[in-house]
Structures are given as C-alpha cells and as structure tokens.
Motif scaffolding. Structure first.
Motif, PDB file in Angstrom:
ATOM      1  N   HIS A   5      82.511  26.712  26.040  1.00 48.59           N
ATOM      2  CA  HIS A   5      83.131  26.304  27.290  1.00 48.59           C
ATOM      3  C   HIS A   5      84.578  25.862  27.070  1.00 48.59           C
ATOM      4  O   HIS A   5      85.502  26.346  27.736  1.00 48.59           O
ATOM      5  CB  HIS A   5      82.305  25.174  27.898  1.00 48.59           C
ATOM      6  N   VAL A  41      88.035  27.863  28.272  1.00 44.39           N
ATOM      7  CA  VAL A  41      88.966  27.215  29.201  1.00 44.39           C
ATOM      8  C   VAL A  41      90.351  27.108  28.574  1.00 44.39           C
ATOM      9  O   VAL A  41      91.358  27.473  29.189  1.00 44.39           O
ATOM     10  CB  VAL A  41      88.436  25.825  29.621  1.00 44.39           C
ATOM     11  N   TRP A  69      90.392  20.384  32.894  1.00 43.06           N
ATOM     12  CA  TRP A  69      89.233  21.278  33.042  1.00 43.06           C
ATOM     13  C   TRP A  69      88.382  21.256  31.767  1.00 43.06           C
ATOM     14  O   TRP A  69      87.157  21.285  31.816  1.00 43.06           O
ATOM     15  CB  TRP A  69      89.746  22.667  33.359  1.00 43.06           C
ATOM     16  N   GLN A 102      77.036  30.032  39.037  1.00 45.65           N
ATOM     17  CA  GLN A 102      77.820  28.826  38.786  1.00 45.65           C
ATOM     18  C   GLN A 102      78.770  28.997  37.600  1.00 45.65           C
ATOM     19  O   GLN A 102      79.794  28.325  37.559  1.00 45.65           O
ATOM     20  CB  GLN A 102      76.891  27.646  38.508  1.00 45.65           C
ATOM     21  N   ALA A 103      78.399  29.871  36.665  1.00 40.58           N
ATOM     22  CA  ALA A 103      79.241  30.003  35.477  1.00 40.58           C
ATOM     23  C   ALA A 103      78.933  31.281  34.717  1.00 40.58           C
ATOM     24  O   ALA A 103      77.769  31.680  34.607  1.00 40.58           O
ATOM     25  CB  ALA A 103      79.021  28.809  34.542  1.00 40.58           C
ATOM     26  N   SER A 122      87.633  31.497  38.876  1.00 39.29           N
ATOM     27  CA  SER A 122      88.947  30.991  38.492  1.00 39.29           C
ATOM     28  C   SER A 122      89.922  32.165  38.538  1.00 39.29           C
ATOM     29  O   SER A 122      89.520  33.330  38.444  1.00 39.29           O
ATOM     30  CB  SER A 122      88.895  30.367  37.095  1.00 39.29           C
ATOM     31  N   HIS A 176      89.044  23.956  44.375  1.00 35.13           N
ATOM     32  CA  HIS A 176      87.763  23.555  43.801  1.00 35.13           C
ATOM     33  C   HIS A 176      87.993  22.428  42.812  1.00 35.13           C
ATOM     34  O   HIS A 176      88.795  22.556  41.882  1.00 35.13           O
ATOM     35  CB  HIS A 176      87.118  24.756  43.097  1.00 35.13           C
ATOM     36  N   GLU A 177      87.275  21.322  42.995  1.00 32.29           N
ATOM     37  CA  GLU A 177      87.366  20.230  42.031  1.00 32.29           C
ATOM     38  C   GLU A 177      86.401  20.520  40.900  1.00 32.29           C
ATOM     39  O   GLU A 177      85.190  20.497  41.073  1.00 32.29           O
ATOM     40  CB  GLU A 177      87.043  18.886  42.664  1.00 32.29           C
ATOM     41  N   SER A 178      86.957  20.837  39.752  1.00 32.60           N
ATOM     42  CA  SER A 178      86.168  21.200  38.587  1.00 32.60           C
ATOM     43  C   SER A 178      85.758  19.949  37.829  1.00 32.60           C
ATOM     44  O   SER A 178      86.199  18.849  38.143  1.00 32.60           O
ATOM     45  CB  SER A 178      87.001  22.114  37.676  1.00 32.60           C
ATOM     46  N   THR A 179      84.911  20.158  36.823  1.00 33.28           N
ATOM     47  CA  THR A 179      84.586  19.045  35.944  1.00 33.28           C
ATOM     48  C   THR A 179      85.888  18.542  35.340  1.00 33.28           C
ATOM     49  O   THR A 179      86.822  19.301  35.123  1.00 33.28           O
ATOM     50  CB  THR A 179      83.620  19.486  34.831  1.00 33.28           C
ATOM     51  N   CYS A 213      90.661  28.649  43.338  1.00 35.22           N
ATOM     52  CA  CYS A 213      89.666  29.642  42.959  1.00 35.22           C
ATOM     53  C   CYS A 213      89.404  30.575  44.131  1.00 35.22           C
ATOM     54  O   CYS A 213      89.655  30.222  45.287  1.00 35.22           O
ATOM     55  CB  CYS A 213      88.346  28.960  42.572  1.00 35.22           C
TER      56      CYS A 213
END
Length: 162
Positions: free
Chosen positions: A19, A23, A39, A80-81, A118, A138-141, A148
């Motif tokens: 991940h 990123v 991110w 989701q991913a 993204s 979009h509020e990402s982690t 997005c």
C-alpha cells in the motif's frame, strides 16, 4: 505467474508495504507530495478488512510473495481498492486482481460495481471497461482530500436464451 488468494491476518505487514509503496511511487504522478505523504501515513497491519463478512479481500502473490491486493465491499457494491507494488506494476497483477473482484461480484449476483479511482489509476480502469461518472473530493486514510473519479461498470451476466 500471479496467484490470487484470500488475504489472511498474517498478511498485514505485506499489505502495508504494498500500500505505502504504491501510494508513494505511483501517486506522485497525480498528486502533490503533501497529499501523497498524508495518503501513505498511518497504515496499520490490522487496518485491512481481511476477516469481515461484508468484504472480499484478496492478495496477489508471485512466488509466495504478496505483490498486490484487492478489496470488494458487498454492502455498497464497490471496489474499495486495487493496489499493486510498483515493482510489479504493468505486469498483469492489477488486471488479475480486478478480474477476480469483478468475477466474484458477478458470481454473487451483482449487476453493477462502482469505485473511486485516484487520478493516477483512471487510465487503468478505463482500459478495463470502467466508465467515469463524476469527479469528487474523497477524504482518504490519513485525512487527506484527493480528487478522484467515481466510476462504474456493468458486471452482470448478459441475458441469454437457452
């Protein structure tokens, strides 16, 4: 060869590694460094829904090593991913993950899926038949807001006369 298997709790460290690398190395093509830093921050090995009934969470492996992961959330019919380690980008790993998630959705009777892509991933999804709907914040982690593209794809079986 890429193998897709269900993710396990013991994959946590590998999931974080994939991940964060994806990123940091692939996100910089589309976002500012401060966005990428936020991110990539605060990833935890136990922060992935590998044992949740409403999620289908899988990893892609090569020679036993986790090189990517995918997450399908059933409650919202959403991918989701799909993340691939940059060392394995553009080698079929992302396609294998996405194909698996779409086939799983189809097998469970879903007709349509959505996702938030993204900016650096939009071309990948378009290439695989996804259609853009609208740009959203979009509020990402990590609390960062990323622009997005909300996308959709019909994955249902075509009706046939037999």
């Amino acid at each position: 060869m890429v193998e897709i298997r269900p993710a396990r709790a013991t994959d946590g460290e590998a999931l974080v590694s994939v991940h964060v690398a994806a990123v940091r190395e692939l996100g910089v093509a589309a976002y500012e460094s401060a966005q990428v830093d936020a991110w990539a921050a605060n990833k935890s090995p136990d922060g992935y829904p590998v044992d949740v009934d409403t999620a289908h969470f899988v990893v892609a492996t090569r020679n036993g090593t986790v090189v990517g992961f995918g997450h399908l959330e059933f409650g919202v019919d959403e991918v989701q991913a799909v993340y691939v380690h940059p060392d394995h980008a553009r080698t079929g790993v992302g396609r294998a993950l996405l194909d698996h998630l779409e086939a799983t959705a189809r097998a469970t009777g879903l007709e349509r899926l959505t996702l938030l892509a993204s900016k650096n991933a939009v071309e990948f999804y378009e290439h695989h038949g996804w259609r853009g709907l609208e740009w959203v914040d979009h509020e990402s982690t990590g609390g960062v807001v990323l622009e997005c593209l909300r996308m959709e794809k019909s994955v249902g079986q075509s009706s046939r006369s037999e």
